[in-house]
Write a protein that holds these residues in place. Structure first.
Motif, mmCIF file in Angstrom:
data_model
loop_
_atom_site.group_PDB
_atom_site.id
_atom_site.type_symbol
_atom_site.label_atom_id
_atom_site.label_comp_id
_atom_site.label_asym_id
_atom_site.label_seq_id
_atom_site.Cartn_x
_atom_site.Cartn_y
_atom_site.Cartn_z
ATOM 1 N N ASP A 23 0.817 -1.213 0.000
ATOM 2 C CA ASP A 23 0.000 0.000 0.000
ATOM 3 C C ASP A 23 0.857 1.272 0.000
ATOM 4 N N VAL A 24 1.804 1.293 -0.930
ATOM 5 C CA VAL A 24 2.648 2.475 -1.116
ATOM 6 C C VAL A 24 1.873 3.570 -1.837
ATOM 7 N N HIS A 25 1.080 3.209 -2.819
ATOM 8 C CA HIS A 25 0.230 4.121 -3.580
ATOM 9 C C HIS A 25 1.041 5.202 -4.301
ATOM 10 N N LEU A 26 2.058 4.757 -5.036
ATOM 11 C CA LEU A 26 2.776 5.686 -5.898
ATOM 12 C C LEU A 26 1.800 6.270 -6.915
ATOM 13 N N GLY A 27 1.880 7.573 -7.122
ATOM 14 C CA GLY A 27 0.940 8.251 -7.999
ATOM 15 C C GLY A 27 -0.180 8.936 -7.245
ATOM 16 N N TYR A 28 -0.182 8.788 -5.922
ATOM 17 C CA TYR A 28 -1.182 9.428 -5.066
ATOM 18 C C TYR A 28 -0.485 10.507 -4.251
ATOM 19 N N ARG A 29 -1.104 11.636 -4.085
ATOM 20 C CA ARG A 29 -0.425 12.797 -3.502
ATOM 21 C C ARG A 29 0.003 12.575 -2.051
ATOM 22 N N ASP A 30 -0.682 11.692 -1.327
ATOM 23 C CA ASP A 30 -0.333 11.459 0.073
ATOM 24 C C ASP A 30 0.623 10.299 0.287
ATOM 25 N N CYS A 31 1.170 9.744 -0.783
ATOM 26 C CA CYS A 31 2.203 8.720 -0.662
ATOM 27 C C CYS A 31 3.443 9.319 0.004
ATOM 28 N N LYS A 32 3.960 8.631 1.020
ATOM 29 C CA LYS A 32 5.147 9.120 1.749
ATOM 30 C C LYS A 32 6.410 8.529 1.106
ATOM 31 N N GLY A 58 1.079 -5.522 -2.849
ATOM 32 C CA GLY A 58 -0.059 -4.882 -3.493
ATOM 33 C C GLY A 58 -0.189 -3.394 -3.276
ATOM 34 N N ASP A 59 -0.888 -2.760 -4.213
ATOM 35 C CA ASP A 59 -1.138 -1.314 -4.224
ATOM 36 C C ASP A 59 0.160 -0.514 -4.154
ATOM 37 N N ILE A 60 1.158 -0.991 -4.848
ATOM 38 C CA ILE A 60 2.420 -0.256 -4.916
ATOM 39 C C ILE A 60 2.248 0.964 -5.813
ATOM 40 N N VAL A 61 1.607 0.775 -6.949
ATOM 41 C CA VAL A 61 1.258 1.879 -7.842
ATOM 42 C C VAL A 61 -0.252 2.067 -7.782
ATOM 43 N N PRO A 104 5.539 12.549 -8.980
ATOM 44 C CA PRO A 104 6.756 13.308 -8.676
ATOM 45 C C PRO A 104 8.006 12.458 -8.869
ATOM 46 N N GLN A 105 9.132 13.125 -8.893
ATOM 47 C CA GLN A 105 10.404 12.440 -9.122
ATOM 48 C C GLN A 105 10.671 11.366 -8.067
ATOM 49 N N LYS A 106 10.298 11.635 -6.818
ATOM 50 C CA LYS A 106 10.538 10.661 -5.758
ATOM 51 C C LYS A 106 9.789 9.359 -6.005
ATOM 52 N N HIS A 107 8.628 9.451 -6.657
ATOM 53 C CA HIS A 107 7.869 8.240 -6.949
ATOM 54 C C HIS A 107 8.610 7.397 -7.987
ATOM 55 N N TYR A 108 9.200 8.056 -8.970
ATOM 56 C CA TYR A 108 10.044 7.330 -9.926
ATOM 57 C C TYR A 108 11.230 6.685 -9.221
ATOM 58 N N GLN A 109 11.797 7.409 -8.296
ATOM 59 C CA GLN A 109 12.991 6.914 -7.626
ATOM 60 C C GLN A 109 12.695 5.682 -6.770
ATOM 61 N N VAL A 110 11.487 5.591 -6.240
ATOM 62 C CA VAL A 110 11.104 4.383 -5.517
ATOM 63 C C VAL A 110 11.113 3.185 -6.464
ATOM 64 N N ILE A 111 10.503 3.351 -7.649
ATOM 65 C CA ILE A 111 10.489 2.266 -8.639
ATOM 66 C C ILE A 111 11.918 1.876 -9.013
ATOM 67 N N LEU A 112 12.749 2.863 -9.259
ATOM 68 C CA LEU A 112 14.130 2.585 -9.644
ATOM 69 C C LEU A 112 14.901 1.909 -8.510
ATOM 70 N N LYS A 113 14.616 2.298 -7.266
ATOM 71 C CA LYS A 113 15.298 1.680 -6.133
ATOM 72 C C LYS A 113 14.896 0.222 -5.985
ATOM 73 N N LEU A 114 13.615 -0.080 -6.176
ATOM 74 C CA LEU A 114 13.156 -1.467 -6.115
ATOM 75 C C LEU A 114 13.823 -2.296 -7.210
#
Length: 306
Positions: A59-68, A88-91, A103-113
């Motif tokens: 439940d990361v919810h990348l693409g949602y404004r309240d994702c930390k 689940g619910d990563i994106v 945002p860029q940080k959301h891309y960086q999470v994908i790249l880090k994984l």
């Protein structure tokens, strides 16, 4: 640019119907994947390395404004494990359909994984309801990341766990049409309070606190729904002869044993910023990773209460 060996990012994006033109989304994604793979979040030298056998997040919810995403990136920069489960619910494709936010940080999470998987960590992605289109790729690979509808896990102490996102349990929770609508708006309001409350706390020099989680856990209807969900997950594990269940979905981290079965919920990265951690002896704990680290203790052997 990174290239994925099996399921391409372009193919993944085409599984959803976007309100934005597809070529515009693809262009933004292509540009983002060309960024440097180094995180812009500075490493906190006071943060210890989490050395674990297995780690679960959901439940990361990348693409949602309240994702930390900032807290999650810092967490991923401080882990060492053999296996990492994405439960689940990563994106959040639902949110991206309504409003494209990446945002860029959301891309960086994908790249880090992707980077962790490329370094030898076994990364297993069990899609949820918000990233359901990925379920059609179960049994395939997203680069070095495995995609599975569900998964069986054998812990270090020999227990068999069913790993699932948990959205299938919604069928057992009674929600009227009006309650679902009010619930959606009510949850948005909780996150609004959480967002601005923590901005105020940060301005006052105080650490992050899940105001939304506190409010939600004290609403009678929400508590009853959480209890029902937990019981149905345990019943599903028992029916399928597992020793326990590891899930996400309801954004409520919990770890307890009931009638010889273990319930583990990883929580989320919207409200709680939590992960489930197993060490090499089979001990499991929940870690909250925000401005400060907080561990939830050992298994609670008492029954769950509404």
């Amino acid at each position: 640019m990174l290239r994925f060996r099996h399921v391409s990012l372009q193919k993944f994006l085409q599984t959803a119907t976007w309100k934005r033109p597809m070529n515009a989304s693809s262009s933004v994604l292509s540009n983002a994947l060309a960024i440097e793979r180094e995180s812009t979040i500075p490493l906190r030298t006071a943060t210890p390395l989490v050395n674990a056998r297995t780690i679960w997040i959901s439940d990361v919810h990348l693409g949602y404004r309240d994702c930390k995403a900032d807290y999650l990136l810092d967490f991923l920069n401080h882990i060492h494990c053999d296996t990492l489960y994405l439960v689940g619910d990563i994106v959040d494709l639902w949110s991206l359909k309504r409003r494209f936010c990446w945002p860029q940080k959301h891309y960086q999470v994908i790249l880090k994984l992707y980077e962790l998987a490329a370094r030898g960590v076994r990364v297993i992605y069990v899609p949820g309801n918000h990233d359901e289109p990925l379920r059609r790729f179960c049994g395939q690979y997203f680069g070095p990341i495995e995609i599975q509808h569900e998964h069986e896990y054998l812990s270090a102490d020999g227990k068999r766990f069913l790993i699932m996102h948990g959205d299938a349990m919604d069928a057992y929770i009674n929600h009227s049409w009006l309650a679902r609508i009010v619930g959606d708006h009510g949850y948005d309001l909780l996150l609004f309070i959480n967002r601005w409350g923590n901005r105020l706390r940060k301005w006052m020099g105080r650490p992050y606190f899940s105001l939304a989680g506190l409010i939600k856990s004290n609403i009678k209807g929400a508590k009853a729904a959480i209890h029902t969900y937990q019981q149905e997950c345990l019943s599903e594990a028992k029916r399928r002869n597992y020793d326990g269940v590891i899930c996400g979905h309801i954004h409520y981290p919990a770890l307890f044993e009931q009638d010889g079965l273990r319930y583990c919920n990883t929580g989320d990265w919207i409200e709680n910023c939590s992960a489930l951690i197993e060490d090499y002896q089979g001990n499991m704990r929940i870690l909250h990773h925000t401005d400060h680290l907080r561990w939830e203790g050992e298994i609670n052997t008492a029954s769950a209460h509404a």
